[in-house]
Motif scaffolding. Structure first.
Motif, PDB file in Angstrom:
ATOM      1  N   LEU A  93     -66.768  40.497 -41.524  1.00  0.00           N
ATOM      2  CA  LEU A  93     -65.421  40.078 -41.175  1.00  0.00           C
ATOM      3  C   LEU A  93     -65.076  40.756 -39.851  1.00  0.00           C
ATOM      4  O   LEU A  93     -65.057  41.989 -39.760  1.00  0.00           O
ATOM      5  CB  LEU A  93     -64.427  40.489 -42.255  1.00  0.00           C
ATOM      6  N   VAL A  94     -64.828  39.941 -38.828  1.00  0.00           N
ATOM      7  CA  VAL A  94     -64.654  40.475 -37.475  1.00  0.00           C
ATOM      8  C   VAL A  94     -63.396  39.894 -36.838  1.00  0.00           C
ATOM      9  O   VAL A  94     -63.168  38.683 -36.874  1.00  0.00           O
ATOM     10  CB  VAL A  94     -65.887  40.142 -36.593  1.00  0.00           C
ATOM     11  N   LEU A  95     -62.607  40.765 -36.250  1.00  0.00           N
ATOM     12  CA  LEU A  95     -61.410  40.374 -35.501  1.00  0.00           C
ATOM     13  C   LEU A  95     -61.764  40.317 -34.018  1.00  0.00           C
ATOM     14  O   LEU A  95     -62.378  41.239 -33.484  1.00  0.00           O
ATOM     15  CB  LEU A  95     -60.306  41.393 -35.740  1.00  0.00           C
ATOM     16  N   VAL A  96     -61.366  39.224 -33.360  1.00  0.00           N
ATOM     17  CA  VAL A  96     -61.506  39.103 -31.905  1.00  0.00           C
ATOM     18  C   VAL A  96     -60.164  38.662 -31.354  1.00  0.00           C
ATOM     19  O   VAL A  96     -59.575  37.687 -31.825  1.00  0.00           O
ATOM     20  CB  VAL A  96     -62.601  38.092 -31.500  1.00  0.00           C
ATOM     21  N   ARG A 108     -56.963  41.192 -15.850  1.00  0.00           N
ATOM     22  CA  ARG A 108     -57.387  42.600 -15.934  1.00  0.00           C
ATOM     23  C   ARG A 108     -58.499  42.687 -16.975  1.00  0.00           C
ATOM     24  O   ARG A 108     -58.240  42.622 -18.174  1.00  0.00           O
ATOM     25  CB  ARG A 108     -56.211  43.492 -16.330  1.00  0.00           C
ATOM     26  N   GLY A 109     -59.714  42.834 -16.511  1.00  0.00           N
ATOM     27  CA  GLY A 109     -60.851  42.878 -17.422  1.00  0.00           C
ATOM     28  C   GLY A 109     -60.970  44.206 -18.142  1.00  0.00           C
ATOM     29  O   GLY A 109     -60.814  45.268 -17.539  1.00  0.00           O
ATOM     30  N   GLY A 110     -61.253  44.138 -19.430  1.00  0.00           N
ATOM     31  CA  GLY A 110     -61.488  45.342 -20.208  1.00  0.00           C
ATOM     32  C   GLY A 110     -61.982  44.964 -21.588  1.00  0.00           C
ATOM     33  O   GLY A 110     -61.592  43.926 -22.123  1.00  0.00           O
ATOM     34  N   ALA A 111     -62.864  45.783 -22.149  1.00  0.00           N
ATOM     35  CA  ALA A 111     -63.405  45.513 -23.477  1.00  0.00           C
ATOM     36  C   ALA A 111     -63.214  46.735 -24.363  1.00  0.00           C
ATOM     37  O   ALA A 111     -63.514  47.865 -23.955  1.00  0.00           O
ATOM     38  CB  ALA A 111     -64.882  45.156 -23.390  1.00  0.00           C
ATOM     39  N   TYR A 112     -62.738  46.483 -25.565  1.00  0.00           N
ATOM     40  CA  TYR A 112     -62.457  47.541 -26.540  1.00  0.00           C
ATOM     41  C   TYR A 112     -63.124  47.116 -27.842  1.00  0.00           C
ATOM     42  O   TYR A 112     -62.656  46.203 -28.521  1.00  0.00           O
ATOM     43  CB  TYR A 112     -60.940  47.728 -26.678  1.00  0.00           C
ATOM     44  N   ILE A 113     -64.241  47.766 -28.142  1.00  0.00           N
ATOM     45  CA  ILE A 113     -65.147  47.276 -29.176  1.00  0.00           C
ATOM     46  C   ILE A 113     -65.358  48.340 -30.243  1.00  0.00           C
ATOM     47  O   ILE A 113     -65.711  49.478 -29.930  1.00  0.00           O
ATOM     48  CB  ILE A 113     -66.512  46.889 -28.558  1.00  0.00           C
ATOM     49  N   GLU A 114     -65.148  47.925 -31.500  1.00  0.00           N
ATOM     50  CA  GLU A 114     -65.417  48.800 -32.640  1.00  0.00           C
ATOM     51  C   GLU A 114     -66.332  48.052 -33.603  1.00  0.00           C
ATOM     52  O   GLU A 114     -65.877  47.215 -34.385  1.00  0.00           O
ATOM     53  CB  GLU A 114     -64.121  49.191 -33.350  1.00  0.00           C
ATOM     54  N   GLU A 116     -68.576  43.770 -22.412  1.00  0.00           N
ATOM     55  CA  GLU A 116     -67.909  44.548 -21.370  1.00  0.00           C
ATOM     56  C   GLU A 116     -68.037  43.882 -20.006  1.00  0.00           C
ATOM     57  O   GLU A 116     -67.055  43.770 -19.255  1.00  0.00           O
ATOM     58  CB  GLU A 116     -68.497  45.956 -21.321  1.00  0.00           C
ATOM     59  N   THR A 117     -69.243  43.419 -19.681  1.00  0.00           N
ATOM     60  CA  THR A 117     -69.479  42.790 -18.376  1.00  0.00           C
ATOM     61  C   THR A 117     -68.757  41.460 -18.282  1.00  0.00           C
ATOM     62  O   THR A 117     -68.150  41.130 -17.253  1.00  0.00           O
ATOM     63  CB  THR A 117     -70.986  42.612 -18.137  1.00  0.00           C
ATOM     64  N   ARG A 165     -65.892  40.623 -15.419  1.00  0.00           N
ATOM     65  CA  ARG A 165     -66.114  39.554 -14.439  1.00  0.00           C
ATOM     66  C   ARG A 165     -65.155  38.383 -14.605  1.00  0.00           C
ATOM     67  O   ARG A 165     -64.807  37.727 -13.630  1.00  0.00           O
ATOM     68  CB  ARG A 165     -67.559  39.070 -14.516  1.00  0.00           C
ATOM     69  N   ALA A 166     -64.739  38.109 -15.831  1.00  0.00           N
ATOM     70  CA  ALA A 166     -63.827  36.988 -16.067  1.00  0.00           C
ATOM     71  C   ALA A 166     -62.363  37.404 -15.964  1.00  0.00           C
ATOM     72  O   ALA A 166     -61.482  36.552 -15.948  1.00  0.00           O
ATOM     73  CB  ALA A 166     -64.096  36.378 -17.443  1.00  0.00           C
ATOM     74  N   GLY A 167     -62.108  38.710 -15.897  1.00  0.00           N
ATOM     75  CA  GLY A 167     -60.718  39.180 -15.865  1.00  0.00           C
ATOM     76  C   GLY A 167     -60.007  38.963 -17.187  1.00  0.00           C
ATOM     77  O   GLY A 167     -58.846  38.555 -17.238  1.00  0.00           O
ATOM     78  N   ILE A 168     -60.713  39.253 -18.279  1.00  0.00           N
ATOM     79  CA  ILE A 168     -60.178  39.058 -19.622  1.00  0.00           C
ATOM     80  C   ILE A 168     -60.175  40.386 -20.363  1.00  0.00           C
ATOM     81  O   ILE A 168     -61.145  41.140 -20.303  1.00  0.00           O
ATOM     82  CB  ILE A 168     -61.039  38.046 -20.414  1.00  0.00           C
ATOM     83  N   THR A 169     -59.091  40.674 -21.057  1.00  0.00           N
ATOM     84  CA  THR A 169     -59.068  41.805 -21.981  1.00  0.00           C
ATOM     85  C   THR A 169     -59.597  41.310 -23.317  1.00  0.00           C
ATOM     86  O   THR A 169     -59.094  40.330 -23.862  1.00  0.00           O
ATOM     87  CB  THR A 169     -57.641  42.351 -22.155  1.00  0.00           C
ATOM     88  N   ILE A 170     -60.633  41.984 -23.826  1.00  0.00           N
ATOM     89  CA  ILE A 170     -61.267  41.568 -25.082  1.00  0.00           C
ATOM     90  C   ILE A 170     -61.233  42.735 -26.071  1.00  0.00           C
ATOM     91  O   ILE A 170     -61.712  43.827 -25.770  1.00  0.00           O
ATOM     92  CB  ILE A 170     -62.733  41.131 -24.865  1.00  0.00           C
ATOM     93  N   HIS A 171     -60.672  42.473 -27.236  1.00  0.00           N
ATOM     94  CA  HIS A 171     -60.722  43.428 -28.340  1.00  0.00           C
ATOM     95  C   HIS A 171     -61.607  42.845 -29.438  1.00  0.00           C
ATOM     96  O   HIS A 171     -61.421  41.693 -29.840  1.00  0.00           O
ATOM     97  CB  HIS A 171     -59.329  43.693 -28.915  1.00  0.00           C
ATOM     98  N   VAL A 172     -62.559  43.636 -29.907  1.00  0.00           N
ATOM     99  CA  VAL A 172     -63.439  43.229 -31.005  1.00  0.00           C
ATOM    100  C   VAL A 172     -63.436  44.355 -32.025  1.00  0.00           C
ATOM    101  O   VAL A 172     -63.698  45.515 -31.679  1.00  0.00           O
ATOM    102  CB  VAL A 172     -64.882  42.973 -30.518  1.00  0.00           C
ATOM    103  N   LYS A 173     -63.143  44.013 -33.273  1.00  0.00           N
ATOM    104  CA  LYS A 173     -63.113  45.031 -34.318  1.00  0.00           C
ATOM    105  C   LYS A 173     -63.758  44.502 -35.586  1.00  0.00           C
ATOM    106  O   LYS A 173     -63.355  43.467 -36.113  1.00  0.00           O
ATOM    107  CB  LYS A 173     -61.673  45.464 -34.609  1.00  0.00           C
TER     108      LYS A 173
END
Length: 196
Positions: free
Chosen positions: A103-106, A113-119, A140-141, A145-153
């Motif tokens: 079970l994964v939250l995205v 503003r690009g940034g990745a926060y991954i758990e 992260e890359t 490069r796309a200028g997207i904030t991504i959270h994955v948990k």
């Protein structure tokens, strides 16, 4: 309306080319030297409801790092170009993906503003030629490069394949959702721009 773009990148290590249409569901053709990465990219673009052709050649096949990194660069740059000035897009996307035990939250914000926060709690070192550390590196890359904030948990799960596949399904679904044109001519930002 169809937002299409092409992008290519060649270095001494790799050559990567992509043709992407984010508004038309069609053929998905992925060719990299990493079998599991091919599976995950196909999954992501399928859940993005896109048409894509992506070919990646590894000139110095030491390991999977250079291919994963350069594919992420090319996908991110292509997505950024497809979105243009980002006027009218929904901007945000959120999904919780179940895949058997996983079970994964995205959640994403196409903010500029690009940034990745991954758990993630992934128990294998590699799967199908893809080093687990490069799952993180890809996200992260792509985000940068796309200028997207991504959270994955990761909320649950033990099977590495299921967890990673849920992540890539979630990326596809949230990118699709966030890139939809919902208010033509309007920028969903108090700043008036989505360029970081």
């Amino acid at each position: 309306m169809s937002r299409k773009c092409s992008y290519s990148r060649e270095t001494r290590e790799t050559r990567v080319e992509i043709n992407l249409d984010i508004d038309s569901r069609g053929d998905i053709v992925i060719s990299t030297p990493i079998p599991f990465f091919n599976h995950m990219l196909t999954t992501m673009f399928s859940y993005m409801n896109s048409t894509v052709s992506l070919v990646a050649i590894d000139k110095n096949p030491f390991d999977d790092h250079h291919i994963v990194e350069d594919v992420a660069i090319v996908v991110g740059e292509a997505l950024d170009r497809c979105l243009g000035d980002r006027v009218g897009i929904k901007r945000y996307g959120f999904v919780v993906i179940p895949m058997d035990d996983a079970l994964v939250l995205v959640s994403i914000d196409i903010s500029g503003r690009g940034g990745a926060y991954i758990e993630l709690n992934l128990r294998r070192e590699s799967i199908g030629g893809l080093a687990i550390e490069n799952v993180y590196h890809f996200i992260e890359t792509l985000a940068n490069r796309a200028g997207i904030t991504i959270h994955v948990k990761q909320l649950n799960g033990v099977n590495t394949h299921h967890i990673i596949e849920a992540v890539f399904k979630g990326l596809g679904m949230t990118i699709y959702e966030a890139t939809r044109i919902v208010e033509p001519g309007f920028v969903r930002s108090t700043k008036g721009v989505l360029d970081g």
